[in-house]
Design an enzyme around this catalytic site. Sequence first.
Site, PDB file in Angstrom:
ATOM      1  N   HIS A 180      12.736  -2.663   2.364  1.00 57.08           N
ATOM      2  CA  HIS A 180      12.133  -1.378   2.709  1.00 57.08           C
ATOM      3  C   HIS A 180      13.046  -0.272   2.207  1.00 57.08           C
ATOM      4  O   HIS A 180      14.274  -0.407   2.242  1.00 57.08           O
ATOM      5  CB  HIS A 180      11.934  -1.245   4.223  1.00 57.08           C
ATOM      6  CG  HIS A 180      11.010  -2.285   4.761  1.00 57.08           C
ATOM      7  ND1 HIS A 180       9.642  -2.218   4.592  1.00 57.08           N
ATOM      8  CD2 HIS A 180      11.263  -3.447   5.414  1.00 57.08           C
ATOM      9  CE1 HIS A 180       9.104  -3.295   5.134  1.00 57.08           C
ATOM     10  NE2 HIS A 180      10.057  -4.061   5.625  1.00 57.08           N
ATOM     11  N   GLU A 228      12.636  -9.545   1.911  1.00 54.03           N
ATOM     12  CA  GLU A 228      11.874  -8.381   2.385  1.00 54.03           C
ATOM     13  C   GLU A 228      12.709  -7.124   2.162  1.00 54.03           C
ATOM     14  O   GLU A 228      13.888  -7.092   2.518  1.00 54.03           O
ATOM     15  CB  GLU A 228      11.593  -8.550   3.889  1.00 54.03           C
ATOM     16  CG  GLU A 228      10.913  -7.351   4.520  1.00 54.03           C
ATOM     17  CD  GLU A 228      10.716  -7.515   6.035  1.00 54.03           C
ATOM     18  OE1 GLU A 228      11.049  -8.587   6.584  1.00 54.03           O
ATOM     19  OE2 GLU A 228      10.235  -6.547   6.656  1.00 54.03           O
ATOM     20  N   TYR A 276      11.079   8.923   1.001  1.00 53.25           N
ATOM     21  CA  TYR A 276      11.027   7.881  -0.019  1.00 53.25           C
ATOM     22  C   TYR A 276      11.631   8.278  -1.374  1.00 53.25           C
ATOM     23  O   TYR A 276      11.625   7.473  -2.302  1.00 53.25           O
ATOM     24  CB  TYR A 276       9.567   7.429  -0.212  1.00 53.25           C
ATOM     25  CG  TYR A 276       8.959   6.851   1.045  1.00 53.25           C
ATOM     26  CD1 TYR A 276       9.451   5.664   1.582  1.00 53.25           C
ATOM     27  CD2 TYR A 276       7.913   7.488   1.708  1.00 53.25           C
ATOM     28  CE1 TYR A 276       8.903   5.120   2.737  1.00 53.25           C
ATOM     29  CE2 TYR A 276       7.355   6.948   2.864  1.00 53.25           C
ATOM     30  CZ  TYR A 276       7.849   5.769   3.381  1.00 53.25           C
ATOM     31  OH  TYR A 276       7.314   5.235   4.519  1.00 53.25           O
ATOM     32  N   ARG A 305      12.780   4.651  12.722  1.00 51.38           N
ATOM     33  CA  ARG A 305      11.513   5.394  12.692  1.00 51.38           C
ATOM     34  C   ARG A 305      10.632   4.998  13.886  1.00 51.38           C
ATOM     35  O   ARG A 305      11.151   4.524  14.885  1.00 51.38           O
ATOM     36  CB  ARG A 305      10.829   5.152  11.335  1.00 51.38           C
ATOM     37  CG  ARG A 305      11.720   5.601  10.161  1.00 51.38           C
ATOM     38  CD  ARG A 305      11.078   5.361   8.822  1.00 51.38           C
ATOM     39  NE  ARG A 305       9.863   6.164   8.669  1.00 51.38           N
ATOM     40  CZ  ARG A 305       8.971   5.988   7.683  1.00 51.38           C
ATOM     41  NH1 ARG A 305       9.178   5.040   6.775  1.00 51.38           N
ATOM     42  NH2 ARG A 305       7.907   6.753   7.602  1.00 51.38           N
ATOM     43  N   ASN A 342       8.071  -5.617  -0.731  1.00 54.73           N
ATOM     44  CA  ASN A 342       7.940  -4.482   0.181  1.00 54.73           C
ATOM     45  C   ASN A 342       6.455  -4.406   0.530  1.00 54.73           C
ATOM     46  O   ASN A 342       5.657  -3.855  -0.227  1.00 54.73           O
ATOM     47  CB  ASN A 342       8.423  -3.182  -0.464  1.00 54.73           C
ATOM     48  CG  ASN A 342       8.400  -2.014   0.529  1.00 54.73           C
ATOM     49  OD1 ASN A 342       7.849  -2.139   1.625  1.00 54.73           O
ATOM     50  ND2 ASN A 342       9.004  -0.894   0.147  1.00 54.73           N
ATOM     51  N   ALA A 364       3.094  -0.802   4.862  1.00 56.80           N
ATOM     52  CA  ALA A 364       2.498  -0.790   6.208  1.00 56.80           C
ATOM     53  C   ALA A 364       1.998  -2.161   6.653  1.00 56.80           C
ATOM     54  O   ALA A 364       1.970  -2.458   7.854  1.00 56.80           O
ATOM     55  CB  ALA A 364       1.365   0.232   6.262  1.00 56.80           C
ATOM     56  N   PRO A 420       0.790  -1.239   0.000  1.00 57.82           N
ATOM     57  CA  PRO A 420       0.000   0.000   0.000  1.00 57.82           C
ATOM     58  C   PRO A 420       0.820   1.286   0.000  1.00 57.82           C
ATOM     59  O   PRO A 420       1.841   1.377   0.672  1.00 57.82           O
ATOM     60  CB  PRO A 420      -0.831  -0.106   1.289  1.00 57.82           C
ATOM     61  CG  PRO A 420      -0.100  -1.086   2.137  1.00 57.82           C
ATOM     62  CD  PRO A 420       0.532  -2.057   1.184  1.00 57.82           C
ATOM     63  N   ASN A 421       0.327   2.225  -0.773  1.00 61.78           N
ATOM     64  CA  ASN A 421       0.850   3.589  -0.885  1.00 61.78           C
ATOM     65  C   ASN A 421       2.138   3.697  -1.699  1.00 61.78           C
ATOM     66  O   ASN A 421       2.598   4.797  -1.990  1.00 61.78           O
ATOM     67  CB  ASN A 421       1.059   4.229   0.505  1.00 61.78           C
ATOM     68  CG  ASN A 421      -0.229   4.245   1.306  1.00 61.78           C
ATOM     69  OD1 ASN A 421      -1.241   4.743   0.828  1.00 61.78           O
ATOM     70  ND2 ASN A 421      -0.215   3.679   2.501  1.00 61.78           N
ATOM     71  N   ARG A 461       5.034  10.900  -2.706  1.00 60.03           N
ATOM     72  CA  ARG A 461       4.737  10.647  -1.303  1.00 60.03           C
ATOM     73  C   ARG A 461       5.964  10.916  -0.445  1.00 60.03           C
ATOM     74  O   ARG A 461       7.006  10.295  -0.629  1.00 60.03           O
ATOM     75  CB  ARG A 461       4.364   9.170  -1.179  1.00 60.03           C
ATOM     76  CG  ARG A 461       4.220   8.673   0.203  1.00 60.03           C
ATOM     77  CD  ARG A 461       4.182   7.151   0.218  1.00 60.03           C
ATOM     78  NE  ARG A 461       3.940   6.696   1.577  1.00 60.03           N
ATOM     79  CZ  ARG A 461       4.196   5.490   2.020  1.00 60.03           C
ATOM     80  NH1 ARG A 461       4.707   4.588   1.212  1.00 60.03           N
ATOM     81  NH2 ARG A 461       3.963   5.179   3.261  1.00 60.03           N
TER      82      ARG A 461
HETATM   83  C1  DQA Z   1       8.197   1.109   3.967  1.00 59.59           C
HETATM   84  C2  DQA Z   1       8.248   1.310   5.478  1.00 59.59           C
HETATM   85  C3  DQA Z   1       6.885   1.101   6.102  1.00 59.59           C
HETATM   86  O1  DQA Z   1       6.959   1.299   7.508  1.00 59.59           O
HETATM   87  C4  DQA Z   1       5.882   2.078   5.539  1.00 59.59           C
HETATM   88  O2  DQA Z   1       4.603   1.821   6.058  1.00 59.59           O
HETATM   89  C5  DQA Z   1       5.877   2.116   4.062  1.00 59.59           C
HETATM   90  C6  DQA Z   1       7.135   1.974   3.323  1.00 59.59           C
HETATM   91  C7  DQA Z   1       9.533   1.440   3.290  1.00 59.59           C
HETATM   92  O3  DQA Z   1       9.732   0.987   2.170  1.00 59.59           O
HETATM   93  O4  DQA Z   1      10.360   2.158   3.855  1.00 59.59           O
HETATM   94  O5  DQA Z   1       4.831   2.324   3.442  1.00 59.59           O
HETATM   95  O6  DQA Z   1       7.907  -0.255   3.716  1.00 59.59           O
END
Ligand code: DQA
Length: 137
Positions: A98, A96, A23, A105, A72, A75, A10-11, A18
């Site tokens: 990120h 995995e 990011y 964070r 990835n 959230a 998501p997102n 964003r």
């Molecule tokens: C994320 C880190 C997550 O905590 C966050 O909710 C994201 C992006 C990252 O790629 O840094 O949406 O996965």
Amino acid sequence: MKKLIIINGPNLNLLGKREPNIYGSLTFTEFLEEIKGKYNNVEIDYFQSNIEGELINKLHEVGFTYDGIILNAAAYTHTSIGIGDAIKAIETPVVEVHISNTFGREEFRHNSYISPNAKGVILGFGLQSYELAIQSF
Ligand code: DQA
């Protein structure tokens, strides 16, 4: 040729727009074009969804035939027992990733339901995290 897929949660469709201070300002489409050219000895598919069940369906779909999954879960990393279980259920190894260093964070980002079932975890290197994951296969 190895067959890999990048799965974004998501997102992450809003990358580039964003919170660019966290990011970055590159869109994922731009980045994907760049890495497809750079790593042309592997096949790289891509899937993004904001919906938890769609991510689980995609893991089931690719998880018995692909050589590697770069995930990835955004959230959902911190909340989804379902995605954690899906990774346990499939055969393809999952790395995995990120973009940000989630451990630097908020506290709620320190837990991951993905990590215990992942082959490895790469985080904090910006979009380069995805490249390091590709190199791991
Ligand atoms: C994320 C880190 C997550 O905590 C966050 O909710 C994201 C992006 C990252 O790629 O840094 O949406 O996965």
